[in-house]
Design an enzyme around this catalytic site. Structure first.
Site, PDB file in Angstrom:
ATOM      1  CD  GLU A  31     -30.254  60.967  22.659  1.00 30.72           C
ATOM      2  OE1 GLU A  31     -29.438  60.242  22.055  1.00 30.72           O
ATOM      3  OE2 GLU A  31     -30.485  60.873  23.882  1.00 30.72           O
ATOM      4  CG  LEU A  35     -35.675  63.172  21.157  1.00 26.53           C
ATOM      5  CD1 LEU A  35     -36.872  64.067  20.868  1.00 26.53           C
ATOM      6  CD2 LEU A  35     -35.023  63.581  22.469  1.00 26.53           C
ATOM      7  N   GLY A  37     -33.837  57.123  23.565  1.00 26.72           N
ATOM      8  CA  GLY A  37     -32.714  56.348  24.079  1.00 26.72           C
ATOM      9  C   GLY A  37     -32.771  54.878  23.718  1.00 26.72           C
ATOM     10  NE  ARG A 262     -28.268  48.997  27.764  1.00 28.26           N
ATOM     11  CZ  ARG A 262     -28.024  49.094  26.457  1.00 28.26           C
ATOM     12  NH1 ARG A 262     -28.181  48.038  25.671  1.00 28.26           N
ATOM     13  NH2 ARG A 262     -27.642  50.235  25.933  1.00 28.26           N
ATOM     14  CG  HIS A 429     -65.952  34.421  36.676  1.00 24.54           C
ATOM     15  ND1 HIS A 429     -64.926  33.499  36.731  1.00 24.54           N
ATOM     16  CD2 HIS A 429     -66.991  33.792  36.053  1.00 24.54           C
ATOM     17  CE1 HIS A 429     -65.328  32.371  36.173  1.00 24.54           C
ATOM     18  NE2 HIS A 429     -66.581  32.522  35.752  1.00 24.54           N
TER      19      HIS A 429
END
Length: 450
Positions: A31, A35, A37, A262, A429
């Site tokens: 990387e 880390l 990304g 992108r 509910h």
């Protein structure tokens, strides 16, 4: 010698590395930045941290009095919001770092240069591997005239802001554009949203787009659809010159955010490797490229550019490397938008189907008991089913917590469940999930609460 080297530590890459290690492989991950990304550092996590802060701010302003809560002099502090955002990023990043250590994955911080399919250079080391996974991710799409003007933000740049602009033009009314329009408008800023397609959220059905458009307009956002930007002029402010079907418009703002999506990041070494490239790196449904033992996952493929898709593609790649046969199935991918209200959808869309062959059920959030207790009225659930088989083909929900409720639709679409199979499940509910039940009932005109 490694069994697997993964280039790219984003959602796809780090998940592929972990699963490969879990399957008994010796793994290295490369990387060049942090880390996690784009998702962890410049996308999913920081965006949702910002939106969580403004959602609370909006709720206090709009609901506190109705709930009998006395709040005076409500305001916000950008530094505090950004502190929360950065803490969220760091905690997510450190979590991934911990997982790398836990799974005995060798992490190399640097740019991985592919020499051939079995050798990758990083810093001063050459790693040898039996298998290679390309997980390079993506970068913001930038094109004329925006690439020629200084200071225009992309989605990567917003998170570095030191102050909130009083006005902003957002180019692109997709997921990124709508989420940032939600954020800036929640803080009372002037927001202009420009979309080239017929409506914002162009990949969603028109009724979905209309509901979110109505909510954004209510927050003061000015929306221009079927509008193309012709020119941008920078002086003390930015001036955007755009044209719609019938007229030309000029908008002046303090900042511009280009949010048109992108594109895959495909460096020269990947091209020279010889993998087949169309818009992105081409793979089969096992994530294999045209080169033996080379796989590609995530945004570099330029297909469905979502973090959760990249993660599952990483899992598929890892299992195939381990000698198993596993294939990707994209039929029930959830798409989620953290607007207010949220949007989540999966399966087929109404706009792509023959109306004679489907049945549709809808149920409004305004008729849901739990939503009333929350002072929420906007949104609906929509079910699309095959008219003959009654199998669920598509599912969309606009609602608070829609992004958390989508899995009922994913399961229905993925496994071909029928309307009756869902309608006959007892939903708790009072909960927002009863909106989903109401939509299923409505496909056969049996909705109880409308």
């Amino acid at each position: 010698m490694y069994d697997v080297v993964v280039v790219g530590g984003g959602p796809g890459g780090y998940v592929a590395a972990i699963r490969s290690s879990q399957l008994g492989k010796k793994v290295a991950l490369i990387e060049k930045e942090h880390l996690g990304g784009t998702c962890t550092n410049k996308g999913c996590i920081p965006t949702k941290a910002l939106l969580t802060a403004t959602h609370l701010y909006t709720d206090i302003i709009t609901k506190s009095k109705k709930f009998g809560i006395k709040v005076e002099n409500i305001s916000y502090e950008l530094s505090g919001i950004l502190k929360h955002m950065n803490k969220s990023i760091v905690m997510s990043r450190k979590g991934i770092e911990y997982l790398m250590k836990k799974n005995n994955i060798d992490v190399f911080n640097g740019t991985g240069i592919i020499i051939d399919k079995n050798h990758i250079k990083v810093n001063d080391k050459i790693l040898e591997s039996k298998n290679l996974i390309l997980a390079h991710g993506s970068i913001p799409a930038v094109f004329p005239p925006f690439d020629k003007i200084d200071g225009i933000w992309t989605s990567d740049d917003v998170f570095t802001m030191k102050e909130i602009p009083e006005s902003i033009v957002i180019i692109g009314g997709g997921v990124i554009g709508v989420e940032f329009a939600t954020f800036f408008s929640a803080l009372g800023k002037k927001v202009f949203l420009i979309e080239l397609a017929d409506h914002i959220l162009p990949f969603e059905d028109e009724d979905v787009a209309k509901e979110i458009k109505k909510a954004l307009i209510k927050k003061g956002v000015k929306i221009y659809e079927k509008t193309r930007v012709k020119n941008v002029i920078k002086d003390d402010f930015y001036t955007v010159v755009a044209e719609s079907e019938n007229s030309e418009i000029e908008i002046s703002s303090e900042k511009i955010l280009l949010a048109v999506g992108r594109k895959p990041y495909i460096p020269q070494d990947v091209k020279e490797l010889g993998v087949e490239i169309e818009k992105g790196v081409v793979t089969d449904d096992s994530m294999k490229t045209n080169i033996d033992n080379v796989y590609a996952i995530g945004d570099i493929r330029a297909k469905i550019m979502l973090a959760h898709v990249a993660m599952f593609e990483g899992i598929v790649a890892a299992h195939n490397i381990a000698g198993e046969s596993m294939k990707m199935d994209y039929s029930a991918v959830p798409s989620i938008i953290f607007s207010t209200p949220e949007v989540a959808s999966t399966g087929l869309k109404e706009k792509d189907l023959d109306p004679e062959k489907i049945i549709i059920g809808k149920f409004p959030v305004s008729a849901n008991g739990r939503a009333r207790t929350m002072e929420e009225r906007e949104g609906f659930a929509k079910i699309i089913a095959d008219r003959k088989t009654k199998k669920v083909l598509g599912f969309t929900i606009i609602s608070p917590s829609a992004t958390d409720m989508i899995m009922e639709g994913v399961l229905a679409v993925k496994y071909g469940l029928t309307i009756d199979e869902i309608s006959n499940l007892i939903h708790p509910h009072p909960t927002l999930t009863e909106t989903i039940l109401g939509a299923f009932e409505d496909t056969e005109n049996l909705a109880i609460h409308i």
